[in-house]
Structure formats: C-alpha cells, structure tokens
Design an enzyme around this catalytic site. Structure first.
Site, PDB file in Angstrom:
ATOM      1  N   GLN A 159       6.506   2.373   0.039  1.00  0.00           N
ATOM      2  CA  GLN A 159       5.042   2.364   0.146  1.00  0.00           C
ATOM      3  C   GLN A 159       4.526   3.745   0.559  1.00  0.00           C
ATOM      4  OE1 GLN A 159       2.386  -0.858   1.824  1.00  0.00           O
ATOM      5  NE2 GLN A 159       2.607   0.405   3.648  1.00  0.00           N
ATOM      6  N   GLU A 187       4.473  -3.382  18.197  1.00  0.00           N
ATOM      7  CA  GLU A 187       4.740  -2.053  18.756  1.00  0.00           C
ATOM      8  C   GLU A 187       4.835  -0.995  17.640  1.00  0.00           C
ATOM      9  OE1 GLU A 187       4.717   0.664  21.385  1.00  0.00           O
ATOM     10  OE2 GLU A 187       4.322  -1.415  21.974  1.00  0.00           O
ATOM     11  N   GLY A 188       5.340  -1.403  16.472  1.00  0.00           N
ATOM     12  CA  GLY A 188       5.428  -0.456  15.356  1.00  0.00           C
ATOM     13  C   GLY A 188       4.049   0.077  14.979  1.00  0.00           C
ATOM     14  N   HIS A 189       3.069  -0.831  14.858  1.00  0.00           N
ATOM     15  CA  HIS A 189       1.702  -0.376  14.538  1.00  0.00           C
ATOM     16  C   HIS A 189       1.154   0.524  15.648  1.00  0.00           C
ATOM     17  CE1 HIS A 189       1.738  -4.321  12.250  1.00  0.00           C
ATOM     18  NE2 HIS A 189       1.354  -3.487  11.318  1.00  0.00           N
ATOM     19  N   GLN A 214      -2.000  -7.682  -2.913  1.00  0.00           N
ATOM     20  CA  GLN A 214      -0.610  -7.234  -2.859  1.00  0.00           C
ATOM     21  C   GLN A 214       0.369  -8.403  -2.665  1.00  0.00           C
ATOM     22  OE1 GLN A 214      -1.622  -4.673   0.631  1.00  0.00           O
ATOM     23  NE2 GLN A 214       0.440  -5.167   1.314  1.00  0.00           N
TER      24      GLN A 214
HETATM   25  O1  PAF Z   1       1.746  -1.835   5.141  1.00  0.00           O
HETATM   26  C1  PAF Z   1       0.767  -2.618   5.185  1.00  0.00           C
HETATM   27  O2  PAF Z   1       0.485  -3.260   6.182  1.00  0.00           O
HETATM   28  C2  PAF Z   1      -0.095  -2.786   3.937  1.00  0.00           C
HETATM   29  O3  PAF Z   1       0.680  -2.703   2.773  1.00  0.00           O
HETATM   30  C3  PAF Z   1      -1.273  -1.804   3.871  1.00  0.00           C
HETATM   31  C4  PAF Z   1      -0.821  -0.365   3.767  1.00  0.00           C
HETATM   32  C5  PAF Z   1      -2.146  -1.977   5.114  1.00  0.00           C
HETATM   33  C6  PAF Z   1      -2.143  -2.097   2.647  1.00  0.00           C
HETATM   34  O4  PAF Z   1      -2.655  -3.381   2.673  1.00  0.00           O
END
Ligand code: PAF
EC number: 6.3.2.1
Length: 283
Positions: free
Chosen positions: A156, A38-40, A64
């Site tokens: 981020q 839901e956050g996305h 990452q």
């Molecule tokens: O927040 C995330 O899901 C990731 O760090 C992102 C920004 C998609 C980069 O891979």
C-alpha cells in the site's frame, strides 16, 4: 488531555485547513480506517513531529473491500478512537460519512500500475483501486504537506507513493516502521479477531519471515527461501498461505540480490488474514 476537534464535512475540513495555512502552519495527515491501536498512534506521533498541525481521517472505506470481505464486521469505535487521539497531539479528526465520500452517481476509480501488480492484488483484485481512489480524495480534500503510512502495509505504501508521483500530488509520503507486540506480531486492527491459540500462531509469522530474510541474506535462492517459509507457516498452524515473496523494496519487482529487498507474506488463521513484511538486508 482533550479530544481533537471533529469535522465530518469536506467544507468544514477545508475551512480549518485554510485557517492553518493562513497562519503559515504546515499540515500532516494520517489516513486511517479507525479501530486505532499503538501502530496508528506511532504514525500520528511522526506526523505531529513533521508539521505544526496533524489531521487524522477515520473512514472505513467501502470501495477497498470486496463483497466477500469483512466490511460490516470491520470494527467501528469512534468514541474510543477519539479517546486514543487525545493521548497524542492530533489536532483534528476528519470523519466523513460514506455518502459524503461517495455521493450518489460517484463514478471514478483510480487504478495505479507498477507496485500494485501481484501480491495483495492477486487475492484482492480491486483493493488498491479502492485505496488509491480514497487516498487521492483525502489528499485533495485536506491538501496535506505530509502524509504518514505504515510499512506494515508495505505494498500500500508503495502504491500511494506511485499515485502521488504519477499524479503530481504535492504531498510528501513518509513510511513509518511497523509497531510490534513483545512477540514480534505486527499491530493490526484485525488482531482483535484472534483468540489466544490463534495469537500464538500469528506470532510465528514474523519469526518465520525473519528467518527466511536471514537465509536470503546469507545466499539462499529466492525461490528456496520463500518455499521454506511457506512450509514453515503451514507447519506453525496457518491454514492457508496466500503468498510469501521477495521483492525489490522500491518498485516491488521480483528481488535481485544486488537490490534492497523486502520479503512480504499473507496467510490465514481461521477467518482472519494477516500480512507482514521484513527487510532483506544483503549487507
Ligand atoms: O491502511 C488503511 O487503513 C487504509 O487502507 C487507508 C490508507 C486509510 C485507506 O482507506
């Protein structure tokens, strides 16, 4: 509702975006690593309101993750993600392969200073290099007018703003409020790793941060409030607290009472690391 179109090559992405631009349409992007929740969807809804077209990237970015981290275990569920995208108005999903993003011989890293110092970087020293590199690539591939990032990953968000400012990337970064469950737990793909008992502890993270932010707002010293929050997290059942820190909201420099502030924390429950942050409001 139908699933969005899916492209997995940069050439196909660029062709689609070229068509939209030819028709005078603006483009918003939501970079994700999939395992959508839901956050996305809240980020995508904001993107769809901002621009006529919305592209969502789904890419579990290996650069990452440190070797000790959960890259292999990270949930990958494209079919389910596309079903979820069908419930919002995303126009296009960009699902590049690792080989397409990082072909053999790839040798570039973007290192952002300023807000990337400390906090997450003390525990994940290469994390923001990986994020900045992939986000810069995605922006150069998709050339969005807007990009939406959640405040859940507050550092981020600040790092991405710094990246775009410093490299003159012509994209407006929109920070979106954290979506929480009914108990205040911030939505995260990593919540899926928690069992019932851990979930109950996880829900204390936001409660404890809000209490510490209220203490700061009513005059508590920065170090006292954060030390008390660390104690409370341990007492609640978190096995390890990586940090609880009060920072300035824009620069992430150590917080001063006359500046807008943010209280940020990371703590472990079993093998799962949770992060959260809240605003420090001083009136
Ligand atoms: O927040 C995330 O899901 C990731 O760090 C992102 C920004 C998609 C980069 O891979």
């Amino acid at each position: 509702m139908s699933q969005p179109d899916v492209v997995d090559s940069v050439a196909a992405l660029r062709a689609r975006i070229r068509d939209w631009r030819r028709d005078g349409l603006r483009v918003a992007m939501v970079p994700t690593m999939g395992a959508l929740h839901e956050g996305h969807l809240s980020l995508i809804r904001i993107a769809c309101e901002k621009a006529e077209r919305c592209v969502v990237s789904i890419f579990v970015n290996p650069t990452q993750f440190a070797p000790s981290e959960d890259l292999d275990k990270y949930p990958r569920q494209l079919t389910r993600d596309l079903d979820m995208l069908a419930t919002v108005k995303a126009d296009l999903a960009f699902t590049p392969t690792v080989g397409a993003m990082y072909p053999a011989g790839f040798a570039t890293k973007i290192s952002v200073g300023g807000p990337s110092a400390g906090l997450e970087s003390d525990f994940r020293p290469t994390f923001f290099e990986g994020v900045a590199t992939v986000v810069a690539k995605l922006f150069l591939q998709a050339t969005p007018d807007y990009a939406v990032f959640g405040e859940k990953d507050y550092q981020q968000l600040c790092v991405v703003r710094q990246l775009c400012h410093d490299l003159d990337l012509p994209v407006e970064i929109i920070g979106a409020p954290t979506i929480r469950d009914a108990h205040g737990l911030a939505m995260s793909s990593r919540n899926a790793y928690l069992d019932e008992a851990e979930l109950a502890v996880a829900r204390q993270l936001n409660v404890i941060l809000r209490k510490a932010a209220a203490a700061l707002a009513s005059g508590a010293h920065r170090d006292d409030a954060t030390a008390e929050a660390r104690r409370a997290l341990t007492a609640a059942g978190f096995q390890k607290v990586d940090y609880v820190e009060a920072r300035e909201s824009l620069t992430l420099a150590p917080w001063r009472r006359d500046r807008a502030g943010r209280l940020l924390a990371a703590a472990w429950l079993g093998k799962t690391r949770l992060i959260d942050n809240v605003e420090v409001s001083t009136g």
